[in-house]
Scaffold this active site. Structure first.
Site, short mmCIF file in Angstrom:
data_model
loop_
_atom_site.label_atom_id
_atom_site.label_comp_id
_atom_site.label_asym_id
_atom_site.label_seq_id
_atom_site.Cartn_x
_atom_site.Cartn_y
_atom_site.Cartn_z
N CYS A 39 0.85 -1.19 0.00
CA CYS A 39 0.00 0.00 0.00
C CYS A 39 0.89 1.24 0.00
O CYS A 39 2.09 1.16 0.22
CB CYS A 39 -0.86 0.03 1.25
SG CYS A 39 -1.89 -1.42 1.46
N ARG A 88 1.52 1.67 -5.89
CA ARG A 88 1.75 0.72 -4.79
C ARG A 88 0.49 -0.05 -4.42
O ARG A 88 0.54 -1.03 -3.69
CB ARG A 88 2.28 1.46 -3.56
CG ARG A 88 3.61 2.16 -3.77
CD ARG A 88 4.01 2.99 -2.57
NE ARG A 88 4.18 2.18 -1.39
CZ ARG A 88 5.30 1.54 -1.08
NH1 ARG A 88 6.33 1.65 -1.88
NH2 ARG A 88 5.40 0.79 0.00
N TRP A 107 -3.71 -1.93 -1.47
CA TRP A 107 -3.71 -3.19 -2.20
C TRP A 107 -4.20 -4.21 -1.18
O TRP A 107 -3.52 -4.49 -0.19
CB TRP A 107 -2.32 -3.54 -2.70
CG TRP A 107 -2.30 -4.78 -3.56
CD1 TRP A 107 -2.86 -4.94 -4.79
CD2 TRP A 107 -1.72 -6.05 -3.23
NE1 TRP A 107 -2.63 -6.21 -5.27
CE2 TRP A 107 -1.94 -6.92 -4.33
CE3 TRP A 107 -1.01 -6.54 -2.14
CZ2 TRP A 107 -1.49 -8.23 -4.35
CZ3 TRP A 107 -0.56 -7.84 -2.16
CH2 TRP A 107 -0.81 -8.68 -3.26
N ASN A 162 0.88 0.07 6.00
CA ASN A 162 1.38 -0.73 4.88
C ASN A 162 2.02 -1.96 5.48
O ASN A 162 2.95 -1.85 6.27
CB ASN A 162 2.40 0.08 4.07
CG ASN A 162 3.06 -0.78 3.00
OD1 ASN A 162 2.45 -1.70 2.48
ND2 ASN A 162 4.32 -0.51 2.71
N GLY A 163 1.49 -3.14 5.16
CA GLY A 163 2.08 -4.37 5.69
C GLY A 163 1.00 -5.31 6.16
O GLY A 163 -0.14 -5.26 5.70
N GLU A 200 9.95 -13.12 -19.97
CA GLU A 200 9.71 -11.72 -19.63
C GLU A 200 8.60 -11.14 -20.51
O GLU A 200 7.69 -10.47 -20.03
CB GLU A 200 11.00 -10.92 -19.77
CG GLU A 200 10.87 -9.43 -19.52
CD GLU A 200 10.25 -9.08 -18.16
OE1 GLU A 200 10.18 -9.94 -17.27
OE2 GLU A 200 9.76 -7.94 -18.03
N LYS A 211 4.85 -9.69 -19.21
CA LYS A 211 4.32 -8.37 -19.59
C LYS A 211 2.94 -8.50 -20.23
O LYS A 211 2.02 -7.77 -19.92
CB LYS A 211 5.30 -7.70 -20.56
CG LYS A 211 6.60 -7.26 -19.94
CD LYS A 211 6.44 -6.09 -19.04
CE LYS A 211 6.80 -6.17 -17.60
NZ LYS A 211 7.64 -7.08 -16.98
N GLU A 214 0.30 -9.63 -17.57
CA GLU A 214 -0.06 -8.68 -16.51
C GLU A 214 -0.69 -7.41 -17.08
O GLU A 214 -1.56 -6.82 -16.47
CB GLU A 214 1.12 -8.36 -15.60
CG GLU A 214 2.22 -7.53 -16.16
CD GLU A 214 3.28 -7.20 -15.08
OE1 GLU A 214 4.46 -7.25 -15.42
OE2 GLU A 214 2.94 -6.89 -13.93
N HIS A 223 6.93 -30.71 -28.05
CA HIS A 223 6.60 -31.79 -27.09
C HIS A 223 5.25 -31.55 -26.43
O HIS A 223 4.99 -32.05 -25.35
CB HIS A 223 7.72 -31.89 -26.04
CG HIS A 223 9.04 -32.22 -26.63
ND1 HIS A 223 9.36 -33.45 -27.16
CD2 HIS A 223 10.13 -31.44 -26.87
CE1 HIS A 223 10.58 -33.44 -27.65
NE2 HIS A 223 11.09 -32.23 -27.49
N LYS A 279 2.84 -2.54 -7.35
CA LYS A 279 4.21 -2.36 -7.81
C LYS A 279 5.20 -3.21 -7.04
O LYS A 279 6.14 -3.73 -7.61
CB LYS A 279 4.62 -0.89 -7.70
CG LYS A 279 6.01 -0.60 -8.24
CD LYS A 279 6.16 -1.00 -9.69
CE LYS A 279 7.57 -0.79 -10.21
NZ LYS A 279 7.75 -1.36 -11.55
C1 AGP Z 1 6.89 -7.26 -13.26
O1 AGP Z 1 6.39 -6.51 -14.34
C2 AGP Z 1 5.92 -7.30 -12.10
N1 AGP Z 1 5.49 -6.02 -11.70
C3 AGP Z 1 6.43 -8.14 -10.96
O2 AGP Z 1 6.59 -9.45 -11.42
C4 AGP Z 1 7.75 -7.67 -10.31
O3 AGP Z 1 8.83 -7.86 -11.21
C5 AGP Z 1 8.01 -8.55 -9.08
O4 AGP Z 1 6.95 -8.37 -8.17
C6 AGP Z 1 9.34 -8.23 -8.39
O5 AGP Z 1 9.34 -6.90 -7.94
P1 AGP Z 1 10.77 -6.27 -7.47
O6 AGP Z 1 11.66 -6.25 -8.66
O7 AGP Z 1 10.41 -4.91 -6.98
O8 AGP Z 1 11.31 -7.16 -6.39
#
Ligand code: AGP
Length: 630
Positions: free
Chosen positions: A2, A27, A80, A106-107, A503, A507, A510, A526, A625
């Site tokens: 958060c 966040r 969040w 936050n937590g 990767e 992208k 998400e 396979h 994030k």
């Molecule tokens: C990647 O686009 C995502 N937002 C997510 O997988 C992110 O890479 C992952 O949560 C790790 O975050 P960090 O690099 O801040 O540790």
């Protein structure tokens, strides 16, 4: 995770807090809320669920609430959801029964069940499903017990909380008071030029006002009152005065502004040619091939361990894990050592050190935020098993990860990354990994600076080479339009480029929420080949490297079944460009670094697919994030 923020000073607080919240939205964006102290003893709270992460309606609702200009003390929160659904009732700020104490958090309270039962037993009426609300009730009770002694009440409250938490408290009785507590989740504060104070989860909201701030360390508590701040640390119920070091914030106000781009994700992809030179700055000597990494050279003990190490682990989550895979492969290829990448969330479930001598093992933890709970837990787990050294590859200065390393690591220095989808951070992590590879090979006598010159120069060329990829954004958007005719797509790569495909897959999933199959290209036949129908879109990383011949076979197998193969090909490889159905071109560079160029084209593809699917590309569904909870 958060976003939490607070302001106390002479200015109307709510507009400042609202602006700060808009910079913390990445966040968490399930809901948002603000609490303003409108007169001694009176808090006004406005909160709202944010449909699809939209913030403007909430902002209008707050403005319509007409907080008086005399309201110079406010806190805010973007959520969040972890405990309790995405409802207004669960939105922060939360209050105690009297409405005198407001808290944003936050937590996660790990002992929330016991705490809730205890508070209910003491007559508290808990109205939300959150763990956060319990903090407000607890602090109110402790104030009663200590007859209003704020400091004692804080210490008593903190000693009852378990888990990783960043907390900001308001007490309506004191319009000039803000209390900040860091116990496992980040919290920073800044004193502004006019004597006001801001407290927030990260330094981003301070940037329009100041670049100097202080990152609370674990256990640190701040009491801001009467225009002064008291810094102390909490240890075993005792209050120990401390002096928190002041730091210069990375980045600038421009970094946390769109600056004319429609989305942060696009801005952070497109501005890489301008930002990645900061990652390299001062670390490469192009004329001699020497690599200088102060964060690894500063500690002679760390240097000795790195030179003697026999085993290397690269751990991270999501995009950072993909970068970890690439860097681990670079270590194997150039240092000829045992080097493996591992998802941080899997580390504690696997005895990854079996067969290794822990003392001769080094762990590199990769992270953009430095707050990913799975990663922090993995480090603690490995440290408990005696690994010789933990080093960080991280973007956010002063993040929790930094406090867990052995004072060794390399900052990305790519500036704040606001888009939830990690883009420039991935490129930076691979670049830093490449520099560490060369640097360590030089330190271990495996590579002379002279021999390093070609690869060092290839690293230095990446920011400019990215311009070739970025210039194809419109062509990539047209490919996205083609892909939209289907409900899913496939991404394939071999060697280094399996991580590239992973990767790209992440992208797409998400940001556009489209289904996307991802495989090492050799594995496609396979099983996943069964997905291929006439015209089915398959993105193949088909660059000029050792796997090119095998890739050509894979493309034939795919096209024989009607696949539409989008090939990420090396500029000048005219044969490959003719074979694939549509080519995206990337400049020629070693495969370790081609991962950056190829992944950037896939980031653009994901961005365009996200828009075509009418998604909020900066605030992907259900995500945040940094994932600061398990
Ligand atoms: C990647 O686009 C995502 N937002 C997510 O997988 C992110 O890479 C992952 O949560 C790790 O975050 P960090 O690099 O801040 O540790």
């Amino acid at each position: 995770m958060c976003g939490i923020i607070g302001y106390v000073g002479q200015q109307p607080a709510v507009p400042i807090v609202l602006e700060g919240l808009s910079q913390l939205l990445y966040r968490g964006y399930d809901s948002a809320g603000v609490s303003g102290l409108i007169s001694p003893g009176v808090l006004r709270i406005v909160k709202q669920v944010l449909p699809d992460g939209q913030f403007d309606d909430f902002k209008a609702k707050v403005e319509d609430s007409r907080f008086p200009e005399s309201c110079t003390n406010a806190i805010g929160h973007t959520r969040w959801a972890t405990h309790g659904g995405r409802t207004v009732l669960n939105a922060h700020p939360h209050c105690d029964g009297s409405g005198q104490i407001a808290v944003v958090h936050n937590g996660m309270l790990e002992n929330w069940r016991e705490l809730k039962a205890e508070l209910i037993g003491l007559g508290c009426r808990i109205v939300s499903e959150t763990d956060t609300e319990l903090i407000a009730h607890l602090f109110a009770l402790k104030l009663q017990e200590t007859k209003g002694d704020i400091r004692q009440a804080i210490l008593s409250t903190v000693s009852s909380l378990q888990g990783a938490n960043g907390i900001l408290l308001q007490y309506a009785r004191y319009p000039d008071l803000l209390i900040g507590i860091r116990k496992g989740s980040p919290l920073s504060y800044a004193k502004l030029d006019d004597g006001a104070f801001m407290v927030a989860s990260t330094g981003d909201p301070f940037l329009p006002y100041t670049r100097r701030c202080k990152h609370l360390r674990d256990g640190d508590i701040i009491i801001i009152q009467g225009g002064k701040v008291e810094e102390f640390s909490f240890h075993n119920g005792r209050r120990i005065p401390v002096s928190i070091p002041s730091v210069e914030l990375e980045g600038s106000a421009e970094d946390v502004a769109l600056e004319g781009y429609p989305h942060f994700m696009l801005k952070e992809i497109m501005t890489q040619p301008e930002r990645l030179p900061d990652v390299l700055g001062g670390r490469l000597r192009l004329e001699t091939g020497l690599v200088k990494l102060g964060g690894l050279e500063a500690s002679s003990l760390a240097l000795k361990k790195l030179k003697r190490a026999k085993h290397f682990w690269f751990i991270g989550c999501g995009t950072s894990y993909h970068a970890a895979q690439i860097v681990a492969r670079m270590f194997r290829q150039h240092l000829h050592v045992h080097a493996e990448a591992k998802q941080a969330s899997e580390v504690t479930l696997d005895d990854i050190l079996s067969g290794c001598s822990p003392g001769r093992s080094v762990v590199f933890a990769l992270s953009q935020s430095g707050e990913t709970k799975d990663l922090l837990d993995a480090i603690e787990y490995l440290r408990a098993r005696g690994v010789g050294l933990v080093a960080g590859i991280v973007n956010v200065v002063g993040s929790s990860l930094v406090t867990l390393t052995d004072g060794a690591g390399v900052y990305l220095r790519v500036g704040p990354e606001i888009g939830v989808a990690s883009t420039k951070a991935f490129s930076s992590q691979v670049l830093v990994g490449a520099m560490i590879t060369v640097w360590l090979a030089q330190q271990r006598g495996q590579l002379s600076p002279d021999q390093s010159i070609p690869f060092v120069r290839a690293i230095a060329e990446i920011p400019e080479q990215l311009r070739v990829v970025l210039a194809q954004s419109e062509a990539i958007r047209k490919l996205a339009e083609y892909i939209m005719k289907f409900t899913s797509l496939m991404m394939l790569g071999r060697g280094y480029h399996y991580a590239t495909a992973l990767e790209g897959h992440l992208k797409v999933v998400e940001v556009s929420n489209m289904a996307c199959e991802v495989q090492p290209a050799g594995e496609m036949k396979h099983g996943p080949l069964a997905l291929v129908t006439d015209g089915y879109p398959v993105v193949m990383v088909a660059t000029r490297d050792s796997s090119r011949t095998a890739i050509l076979h894979n493309i034939s197998e795919l096209q024989a079944r009607g696949a539409f193969v989008i090939g990420i090909t090396t500029d000048g490889d005219t044969e490959m460009a003719k074979i694939v159905n549509q080519a995206i071109y990337i400049p020629d560079t070693p495969p370790e670094l081609a991962t950056i160029l190829a992944a950037t084209s896939l980031q653009l593809l994901a961005y365009h697919l996200g828009l075509l699917n009418e998604r909020n590309v900066d605030k992907p569904r259900n995500l945040a994030k940094a994932v600061t909870v398990k």
